[in-house]
Design an enzyme around this catalytic site. Structure first.
Site, PDB file in Angstrom:
ATOM      1  N   HIS A 195      19.679  34.705 133.595  1.00 38.08           N
ATOM      2  CA  HIS A 195      20.127  34.957 134.788  1.00 38.08           C
ATOM      3  C   HIS A 195      21.743  35.383 134.676  1.00 38.08           C
ATOM      4  O   HIS A 195      22.376  35.834 135.660  1.00 38.08           O
ATOM      5  CB  HIS A 195      19.810  33.722 135.829  1.00 38.08           C
ATOM      6  CG  HIS A 195      18.699  33.572 136.278  1.00 38.08           C
ATOM      7  ND1 HIS A 195      17.760  32.439 135.662  1.00 38.08           N
ATOM      8  CD2 HIS A 195      17.658  34.213 136.976  1.00 38.08           C
ATOM      9  CE1 HIS A 195      16.716  32.573 136.054  1.00 38.08           C
ATOM     10  NE2 HIS A 195      16.390  33.457 136.889  1.00 38.08           N
ATOM     11  N   CYS A 200      15.575  40.957 144.922  1.00 43.95           N
ATOM     12  CA  CYS A 200      14.829  40.880 146.227  1.00 43.95           C
ATOM     13  C   CYS A 200      13.310  41.142 145.786  1.00 43.95           C
ATOM     14  O   CYS A 200      13.125  41.866 144.580  1.00 43.95           O
ATOM     15  CB  CYS A 200      15.108  42.089 146.939  1.00 43.95           C
ATOM     16  SG  CYS A 200      16.890  41.757 147.982  1.00 43.95           S
ATOM     17  N   LYS A 254      15.231  25.920 143.932  1.00 46.07           N
ATOM     18  CA  LYS A 254      14.384  26.482 145.106  1.00 46.07           C
ATOM     19  C   LYS A 254      14.945  25.721 146.338  1.00 46.07           C
ATOM     20  O   LYS A 254      15.257  24.515 146.293  1.00 46.07           O
ATOM     21  CB  LYS A 254      12.822  26.174 144.802  1.00 46.07           C
ATOM     22  CG  LYS A 254      12.276  27.131 143.912  1.00 46.07           C
ATOM     23  CD  LYS A 254      12.437  28.646 144.116  1.00 46.07           C
ATOM     24  CE  LYS A 254      11.983  29.344 142.946  1.00 46.07           C
ATOM     25  NZ  LYS A 254      10.667  29.388 142.665  1.00 46.07           N
TER      26      LYS A 254
END
Length: 765
Positions: free
Chosen positions: A700, A522, A114
């Site tokens: 991912h 998104c 993050k």
């Protein structure tokens, strides 16, 4: 008289209709070639610049646009390419660039984490024995493009060298200064080339200044910026900070730069207090971050003008930049497409384009007087007051519950050890039980069906039947793969937070309020605009149906209060922790309903727990205490035989391990595949005495892990964690992966678990 100039720090990359995302994914899937891809991306990038020019922004950022991530862009510009990607020299290819971010069949992707305390993820630079060099002067390229194509003399944006290194990995603390000495000459070259090209201002982002630094760090800043500034004659440096106030205010504003950017929104009044106490250098530009770059509420223009006037009065500066508190990367593009929200709410919203308009209005109001923007001042005040006085923000039942929280226990009936024995008897799971985190692949058919239902083309009955068919397949597939604990797949959910935003009172969801989370991923955060309350069961129907299809336990899946809070746009008229408690009480009712309907494993995910931490460590304890309380408030009323799970995303866990334990969840899974060894070191040092699953492969990346690879990762963890409490799982939900990738990876995971169990049985014998 103070000269007032409008400025922006960064603009959303994704486009009004996520054109950026779609272009990226077309390129990745081979539907468009490289030339078409770059042409389409350039059109989008130039459109973003033109929009800012049309809004009257004087200082327009260039180089803030990215194909994936601005930190990765910095790494690539300086040739910081991990060895496994076989880069040698010269410009870095698109294939290599995207491989670092996404991985490929030859090499795993770089770690992702993050960006400070936001929900944006950056690619962590790997500086192992780095010998940086300039592969391309990226800011210069985009400065030229803006000037040649649009006549914009832009403000190049560069991530500062100290923040860049502080966010990197692969070096020892004592090597920091040596590495910095390698990078600073490269920064000087980049800046000198910009100066030669005619750039007037360069924005160097150093958000690390808003964190808890040491005095020696500030000395390093002095040394570095003295070198940068002394190498220039005409180019002005704007040293940009954001996200919180400055501990070392005096030292920072007196650094050898021509301007300093401060956040006056998220600083809790610290920066303004410092200005009033210490003043501000008369020879510098103050760039005032006055419009909230991280939230979507309309600004009270009267209050903002008064604050700016107070700043000018307190500083007597010659030049003031009016700008957002941070890059507008963190908010959606425009409110104009929100035609379905109620008018009271939509009038109180401000997305990126509207924030640029607010900046222009404030600049005009300061330059020409309030009378020049009197109509807009009245409109903003009226819109905000209408929302504050609405029924949605004055729910008596919710307010009474918050005032009487002592009536809700936040403690389980028994200790973890006692509960876990009961749960082992209840579920009869093997050693090292296997499971997934929650979501299964959201195929094009799933997304198409959801759109058809939302658009009214399908009836509720048709959509329910479709979701049941998906669950039928999902349960059968998990049976075939051989997992021990199942999930229903979450086919009915668009997003793990937005879904609950559509079900809870006090929330609304936008039509097009998308923001970038990582890469082309998104999300559309819900809007918490009123008092949050439970309306009706949100997950029970699907969970109960899925459980009816198998004798294996099926986990009920919820998103936790702190994650819903941190991944939403939150009302700003009451404290955030109070909103978290409202969410927790609503989730508590859902948990109790699931249990009453026979769901005995309930996962309440808190992937965003750590990202909500304040940047200053002296504020952590208060935040964590409230976050832990909110989680326990939502989960503590179940019986001992009901097993509470939770899940967390990429984070540095060593400094919050006590808070994680205090959640008192029976099982926690941690997204850790890209940084597995580092997580394990935390448990070597501090231990963990509850159920835990460390993600054994990275979801991912499209690559399918080898069985041996998963065995090695698991065995490494089992050296420090109790096998009786260890779970085997992927490191996150599988929503974004293709079905064949998921099946291959999960089969490898189950096979690895079987082999480790066999090894354990042999060693016991």
């Amino acid at each position: 008289m103070t000269t007032v100039i409008s400025s922006n720090l960064g603009y959303p990359r994704i486009g009004e209709n996520r054109e950026w995302k779609r272009t990226l994914e077309k390129f990745w899937s081979g539907k468009i070639d490289k030339e078409t891809f770059l042409e389409d991306i350039q059109k989008l990038r130039l459109n973003h610049l033109q929009k800012q020019k049309d809004q009257g922004i004087d200082l327009i950022p260039v180089g803030d646009f990215s194909l994936y991530d601005h930190v990765l862009d910095t790494s690539v510009m300086f040739g910081v390419i991990p060895e496994r990607f076989e880069y040698s020299d010269g410009p870095v290819s698109l294939d290599t660039y995207f491989a670092i971010a996404r991985g490929n069949q030859k090499a795993v992707a770089s770690e992702m984490t993050k960006w400070f305390n936001t929900n944006y993820h950056y690619i962590v630079p790997e500086l192992n024995q780095a010998e940086p060099k300039i592969t391309e002067n990226r800011p210069l390229k985009f400065f030229r493009e803006a000037k040649e194509k649009l006549g914009i003399n832009g403000k190049p944006v560069i991530l500062g060298p100290i923040t860049y290194l502080k966010l990197s990995k692969g070096y020892k603390p004592e090597e920091f200064k040596t590495l910095l000495d390698k990078f600073v000459p490269l920064y000087i070259t980049v800046l000198q080339e910009l100066e030669k090209e005619g750039a007037e201002w360069v924005q160097i982002d150093e958000p690390i200044l808003a964190t808890s630094l040491q005095a020696e760090d500030i000395e390093i800043f002095k040394e570095v910026y003295e070198k940068l500034s002394s190498s220039l004659t005409k180019l002005n440096i704007l040293l940009q900070t954001y996200f919180e106030g400055l501990d070392y205010y005096q030292e920072v504003v007196n650094l050898p730069v021509q301007g300093v950017g401060l956040d006056f929104v998220h600083d809790e009044g610290e920066n303004l207090a410092s200005i009033k106490k210490y003043g501000f250098p008369k020879d510098k530009v103050l760039a005032a971050g006055i419009i909230d770059g991280r939230n979507i509420w309309r600004s009270n223009l009267q209050a903002k003008l008064e604050l700016l006037e107070d700043i000018i009065e307190s500083t007597r500066i010659e030049t003031l930049f009016v700008q957002p508190s941070s890059s507008l990367l963190h908010v959606p593009v425009t409110v104009k497409n929100e035609t379905k929200l109620n008018s009271t709410l939509v009038k109180a919203l401000s997305f990126a384009d509207e924030k640029l308009e607010e900046i222009s209005l404030l600049t005009k109001g300061l330059s020409q007087g309030k009378s020049a923007v009197e109509t807009e001042i009245t409109q903003s005040a009226t819109a905000i007051e209408a929302l504050n006085q609405s029924i949605s923000r004055n729910n008596t039942q919710v307010r009474d519950a918050i005032r009487n929280l002592s009536g809700f226990s936040s403690d389980r009936n028994s200790s973890f050890k006692e509960r876990y024995k009961i749960q082992q008897q209840e579920f009869q799971l093997p050693l090292l039980p296997t499971t997934t985190i929650g979501s299964l692949p959201q195929t094009p058919e799933v997304r198409k069906a959801r759109r058809a239902w939302k658009n009214g083309e399908w009836t509720n009955e048709e959509y329910d039947r479709f979701v049941k068919e998906q669950m039928d397949e999902a349960i059968a597939l998990q049976e075939e793969i051989g997992l021990d604990v199942f999930v229903h797949g979450e086919f009915e959910r668009n997003d793990m937070v937005e879904y609950f935003g559509e079900k809870l009172g006090g929330f609304d969801t936008s039509s097009n309020g998308w923001v970038q989370s990582y890469g082309s991923r998104c999300v559309k955060p819900p809007l918490i605009y009123g008092d949050v309350h439970f309306i009706e069961p949100m997950t029970v129907k699907e969970s109960v149906y899925a459980q009816s299809l198998t004798d294996k336990p099926v986990k009920g899946m919820l998103t936790g209060p702190q994650t819903i809070l941190n991944w939403s746009f939150v009302r700003d008229d009451i404290p955030r922790y109070e909103v978290a408690y409202q969410i927790a009480l609503a989730l508590r009712k859902e948990v109790e309903t699931l249990e009453a309907e026979g769901i005995k494993m309930i996962q309440v995910d808190e992937p965003a727990l750590r990202e909500g931490l304040p940047l200053k460590q002296n504020k952590w304890e208060a935040y964590l205490e409230k976050a832990v309380y909110a989680f326990r408030l939502s989960t503590s009323s179940v019986q001992d035989s009901t097993q509470i799970h939770t899940h967390m995303c990429y984070s540095e866990f060593d400094d919050i391990i006590d808070a994680i334990s205090a959640l008192d969840a029976d099982v926690i899974s941690i997204e850790a595949a890209r940084s597995h060894g580092e997580i394990i070191r935390t448990f070597e040092e501090k231990g963990y005495d509850k159920g835990i699953g460390l993600g054994v492969y990275d979801i991912h990346s499209p690559r399918i892990p080898e069985v041996k690879e998963i065995e090695d990762i698991s065995n490494r963890a089992l050296q420090v964690l109790d096998p009786e409490l260890f779970w085997i799982n992927p490191d996150c939900g599988l929503k974004t992966r293709k079905k064949d990738e998921v099946v291959g990876a999960l089969k490898a995971m189950v096979e690895a678990a079987k082999k480790i169990r066999e090894q354990a049985a042999v060693s016991k014998a």
